[in-house]
Scaffold this motif. Structure first.
Motif, PDB file in Angstrom:
ATOM      1  N   LYS A 225    -102.529 -65.869  54.129  1.00 45.00           N
ATOM      2  CA  LYS A 225    -102.511 -66.628  52.874  1.00 45.00           C
ATOM      3  C   LYS A 225    -103.137 -65.805  51.753  1.00 45.00           C
ATOM      4  O   LYS A 225    -102.658 -65.818  50.614  1.00 45.00           O
ATOM      5  CB  LYS A 225    -103.269 -67.948  53.044  1.00 45.00           C
ATOM      6  CG  LYS A 225    -102.547 -68.977  53.898  1.00 45.00           C
ATOM      7  CD  LYS A 225    -103.377 -70.250  54.006  1.00 45.00           C
ATOM      8  CE  LYS A 225    -102.724 -71.263  54.932  1.00 45.00           C
ATOM      9  NZ  LYS A 225    -103.567 -72.477  55.093  1.00 45.00           N
ATOM     10  N   ASP A 229    -101.450 -64.299  48.245  1.00 42.44           N
ATOM     11  CA  ASP A 229    -101.998 -64.814  46.987  1.00 42.44           C
ATOM     12  C   ASP A 229    -102.561 -63.634  46.189  1.00 42.44           C
ATOM     13  O   ASP A 229    -103.656 -63.142  46.465  1.00 42.44           O
ATOM     14  CB  ASP A 229    -103.100 -65.832  47.292  1.00 42.44           C
ATOM     15  CG  ASP A 229    -103.627 -66.537  46.047  1.00 42.44           C
ATOM     16  OD1 ASP A 229    -103.696 -65.892  44.986  1.00 42.44           O
ATOM     17  OD2 ASP A 229    -103.988 -67.725  46.144  1.00 42.44           O
ATOM     18  N   LYS A 231    -103.882 -63.284  43.289  1.00 36.45           N
ATOM     19  CA  LYS A 231    -105.183 -63.452  42.628  1.00 36.45           C
ATOM     20  C   LYS A 231    -106.327 -63.295  43.626  1.00 36.45           C
ATOM     21  O   LYS A 231    -107.295 -62.564  43.377  1.00 36.45           O
ATOM     22  CB  LYS A 231    -105.268 -64.817  41.947  1.00 36.45           C
ATOM     23  CG  LYS A 231    -106.579 -65.002  41.163  1.00 36.45           C
ATOM     24  CD  LYS A 231    -106.667 -66.353  40.502  1.00 36.45           C
ATOM     25  CE  LYS A 231    -107.926 -66.474  39.647  1.00 36.45           C
ATOM     26  NZ  LYS A 231    -109.170 -66.139  40.374  1.00 36.45           N
ATOM     27  N   LYS A 232    -106.226 -63.987  44.770  1.00 33.43           N
ATOM     28  CA  LYS A 232    -107.286 -63.881  45.781  1.00 33.43           C
ATOM     29  C   LYS A 232    -107.413 -62.455  46.290  1.00 33.43           C
ATOM     30  O   LYS A 232    -108.514 -61.940  46.484  1.00 33.43           O
ATOM     31  CB  LYS A 232    -106.990 -64.832  46.956  1.00 33.43           C
ATOM     32  CG  LYS A 232    -107.304 -66.284  46.682  1.00 33.43           C
ATOM     33  CD  LYS A 232    -107.140 -67.118  47.946  1.00 33.43           C
ATOM     34  CE  LYS A 232    -107.497 -68.575  47.680  1.00 33.43           C
ATOM     35  NZ  LYS A 232    -107.321 -69.415  48.892  1.00 33.43           N
TER      36      LYS A 232
END
Length: 327
Positions: A225, A229, A231-232
């Protein structure tokens, strides 16, 4: 399945579950759909009650997030077609959540307790150890009410369900007078404990209890995940780059140090959890080119961190790590 063993609930049984609404159903509220789905899920998952965190996470997958959304959905009246669709969506969401975050469950059916009772030496040793643990003042006597603590202390590992999940245990204890005043010596303690355990074993044989362990299975799903993602992932890379700018360690050493301190936020098991985690780190970093040093450009450093996270995800998918949440 007998006491002492564990079952991992990863959602597979739910995926093969074919559930239809009752034939005479024309409309349902959202709350009725959720209740129906949770009842069918529970039946398919060894009879466990779905934990609140599992239900809320599954609802978030359906874009029902927070108290207001939940309340609004539960009050909504749905046609049979809408209800059927939401039923399928919710069951799929529960299955998906279990795939990412499986539950570890034991079925307590009295077998383990009967084994202790059938072996006189084993039972005598267990009774002696329990008595010694409870006799904190070393008087050779304990209060009769301590029998309750003794049974609870035996725990799921020895086949005893938590009191809150098996209220009948309270009735058994009361029946044998554990709430009465008085003191017991070691032999009296063992004599009173034995029929309680026997009756508990008989009760569990008639009504099995499924107990969810406080164990987290880290299987790489959270890392994937993060990788998906941007941004993460960029936030993690930026944080790791701070270490690169501070010292002249090899890039792999900087990243390992960063992940050992911050890996839990990215879906890795805590570095101090157990020996399996140490072996996991060693396997991943041995597989990475250790010749890359701190002088590589930032773009290459980013690629290296991503590559390492992908390696962790692959390793954990193949060999999940079990972490004790009480540890």
């Amino acid at each position: 399945m007998s006491d002492g063993g564990i079952t991992v609930l990863d959602g597979n049984t739910l995926r093969s579950l074919h559930v239809s609404l009752p034939e005479d159903t024309l409309t349902l509220t959202g709350a009725q759909v959720l209740d129906f789905a949770e009842s069918k899920s529970s039946q398919s998952l060894l009879g466990i009650s779905l934990p609140p965190h599992l239900k809320s996470s599954a609802l978030r997958r359906m874009n029902i997030d927070g108290v207001d959304d939940d309340t609004s959905f539960q009050r909504t009246e749905l046609s049979r077609e809408q209800a059927s669709r939401k039923l399928g969506d919710y069951l799929s969401a529960i299955a998906d959540e279990l795939k990412d975050d499986p539950l570890v469950v034991s079925i307590l059916d009295g077998n383990a307790l009967r084994m202790f009772l059938e072996d006189e030496d084993d039972f005598a040793m267990i009774a002696e150890n329990l008595f010694t643990d409870l006799d904190t003042e070393d008087k050779g006597k304990i209060g009769k009410s301590e029998i309750r603590n003794a049974v609870v202390h035996m725990g799921v590992e020895m086949g005893v369900p938590p009191l809150e999940e098996f209220p009948l245990l309270n009735d058994i204890l009361k029946k044998h007078g554990v709430e009465e005043e008085g003191e017991l010596g070691q032999s009296q303690f063992a004599e009173l404990l034995q029929p309680i355990i026997q009756e508990l074993a008989d009760a569990l044989a008639k009504k099995h209890v499924a107990v969810i362990h406080k164990i987290k299975i880290v299987n790489g799903s959270e890392i994937r995940k993060v990788l998906a993602d941007e941004k993460k992932l960029n936030d993690a890379i930026a944080k790791a780059l701070q270490g690169k700018h501070k010292n002249d360690q090899k890039s792999t050493e900087i990243i390992r140090d960063f992940l050992e301190k911050n890996g839990k936020e990215l879906g890795l098991p805590p570095s101090e959890a157990n020996e399996a985690v140490i072996l996991l780190y060693d396997a991943v970093f041995t597989d990475i080119d250790s010749g890359r040093d701190a002088s590589i450009e930032e773009d290459d450093f980013r690629k290296l961190l991503r590559e390492i996270l992908e390696k962790f995800a692959e390793q954990l998918e193949a060999n999940p790590v079990y972490c004790d949440l009480d540890g």
